[in-house]
Structure formats: structure tokens, C-alpha cells
Design a protein around this motif. Structure first.
Motif, short mmCIF file in Angstrom:
data_model
loop_
_atom_site.label_atom_id
_atom_site.label_comp_id
_atom_site.label_asym_id
_atom_site.label_seq_id
_atom_site.Cartn_x
_atom_site.Cartn_y
_atom_site.Cartn_z
N GLY A 196 0.79 -1.22 0.00
CA GLY A 196 0.00 0.00 0.00
C GLY A 196 0.83 1.27 0.00
O GLY A 196 0.29 2.37 0.12
N THR A 197 2.15 1.13 -0.17
CA THR A 197 3.04 2.29 -0.20
C THR A 197 3.10 2.88 -1.61
O THR A 197 3.36 2.15 -2.57
N PRO A 198 2.87 4.18 -1.79
CA PRO A 198 2.93 4.77 -3.12
C PRO A 198 4.34 4.72 -3.68
O PRO A 198 5.31 5.01 -2.98
N ARG A 199 4.45 4.36 -4.97
CA ARG A 199 5.75 4.20 -5.58
C ARG A 199 5.97 5.06 -6.81
O ARG A 199 7.09 5.46 -7.10
N VAL A 200 4.92 5.35 -7.57
CA VAL A 200 5.10 6.07 -8.82
C VAL A 200 3.81 6.78 -9.20
O VAL A 200 2.71 6.27 -8.92
N ILE A 201 3.94 7.97 -9.79
CA ILE A 201 2.79 8.69 -10.33
C ILE A 201 2.76 8.47 -11.83
O ILE A 201 3.76 8.67 -12.52
N LEU A 202 1.60 8.07 -12.33
CA LEU A 202 1.41 7.82 -13.76
C LEU A 202 0.45 8.86 -14.33
O LEU A 202 -0.51 9.25 -13.67
#
Length: 208
Positions: free
Chosen positions: A128-134
Motif C-alpha cells: 500500500g506504499t505509493p511508488r510512482v505517479i502515472l
């Protein structure tokens, strides 16, 4: 699209979805046919929304014009399990996956309109950790048989062939629609989407 809420996009990458307004793990071979998660509720997979908001703030500060042009963003997780989320995110981060497909009626199920070109979504890992913005850069609506070899390659799954795309998506949509009490048809409308990573900078511009 504006009130904060949770939904998902299905298709070759199921996307656990939290909508807002401006508002790695070792690689494992993914089970490509298992892709969907239901909207977050008690017992649903955890999504770190606070960390996602911080990531969005960093991106917004670095790219204010992009955000003013299209301020909506979503917070999502690939797939219906932590392992699948990590596997598909791996393909995105390493440049192999640049597309996804979703049954159009999934948006209706969630009371949502279709996303637009220029909108953003934050992809999280299995924890649930944010990794990348698309950023979504292309949308097309068509039926199952309108998918072509180029799109199958850009989805970046399995061997990236159109034959594999058809085989695995048939399995997936039959399974998920059955779970919803419906029968999937190859004539159902599908939203075909292409996206690009835009944040953090280390993930921008990568191709396989």
C-alpha cells in the motif's frame, strides 16, 4: 469525479482506486489472470493515502502547470493480491508496462465517469506504499477483438503477444464478471489506456 471516494479499475491491471482532487520487492512471475480488487472498505487492502498525498505534493510543486491543467488524481494498487501488485508495479517501474484495459461498465459500477487524458494516478506496491505517479496519455473505447499487437505489447504482461493478451483477458473478465453475477462478452466495451510515469524522476522516460 470530484468527491473523495474509492473505486477500482479492472482489466489487465486491476487498480485499487481512491479518488481525490488537488488536490522493491523481489520480482515474482505474476499470475496475470488475477487482477481485480473491490473498493476499499473494512478488510480491504491497505493504501497509505497520507504518503500518497505527500508524493502528490512533491510532484505538484515540481510541475504546477500540469497539476493546474488536470488537478484530479487517484491512488491505486495493481491486482488483487500483494504479490500481483508488486509484480505488475515492477513492470511499470522498469519500463515494460505502459498500458492497461478496463471494462467500461466498471466505471458505471463505481458511479464514475471515464478518466481523461492528462489525469494522474498514484500506483502503490503490495504493502500500500505509493511508488510512482502515472499520467494517462491515451484512451480508446473498443471491444475485445479491437485490441491489437501493439497494445498487447504495451501492456507488458506474460510474453507480450496478442495471443497471450487474449487468452489471459478472457480468463480474467470471465472470472471477474462471474463474481459480479454477470456474463462477460467479447462485445462488451473496453477502455484501452496508455500511461507514462511522471514521478519520481528516476522512473521517468524508461523503456524496456
Amino acid at each position: 469525479r470530484y468527491p473523495p471516494q474509492v473505486r477500482h479499475r479492472t482489466g489487465s491491471i486491476g487498480r485499487f482506486h481512491v479518488q481525490l482532487r488537488a488536490r522493491h520487492v523481489p520480482y515474482v512471475e505474476p499470475p496475470w489472470h488475477a487482477e481485480s480488487v473491490k473498493p476499499q472498505d473494512a478488510g480491504e487492502p491497505f493504501i497509505d493515502r497520507e504518503a500518497a498525498a505527500l508524493m502528490w505534493a512533491e510532484y505538484s510543486n515540481a510541475n504546477p502547470d500540469r497539476v493546474r491543467l488536470c488537478p484530479e488524481y487517484t491512488v491505486e494498487r495493481f491486482g488483487d493480491s500483494a504479490d500481483l501488485a508488486d509484480a505488475l508495479l515492477h513492470e511499470v517501474i522498469h519500463g515494460r508496462k505502459r498500458a492497461t484495459s478496463t471494462l467500461a461498465r466498471e466505471f458505471l459500477d463505481d458511479g464514475q465517469s471515464l478518466p481523461r487524458i492528462g489525469s494522474h494516478w498514484i500506483a502503490c506496491d503490495g504493502s500500500g506504499t505509493p511508488r510512482v505517479i502515472l499520467k494517462s496519455v491515451e484512451f480508446r473505447i473498443g471491444d475485445f477483438n479491437s485490441a491489437d499487437a501493439d497494445f498487447a505489447r504495451d501492456e507488458g504482461e506474460d510474453d507480450r503477444s496478442l495471443e497471450s493478451w487474449r487468452t489471459e483477458h478472457r480468463k480474467y473478465w470471465r472470472r471477474t464478471e462471474t463474481a459480479r453475477g454477470r456474463t462477460w462478452s467479447e462485445d462488451d466495451e473496453i477502455v484501452f489506456e496508455r500511461f507514462v510515469p511522471v514521478w519520481p524522476p528516476a522512473h521517468v522516460g524508461l523503456r524496456p
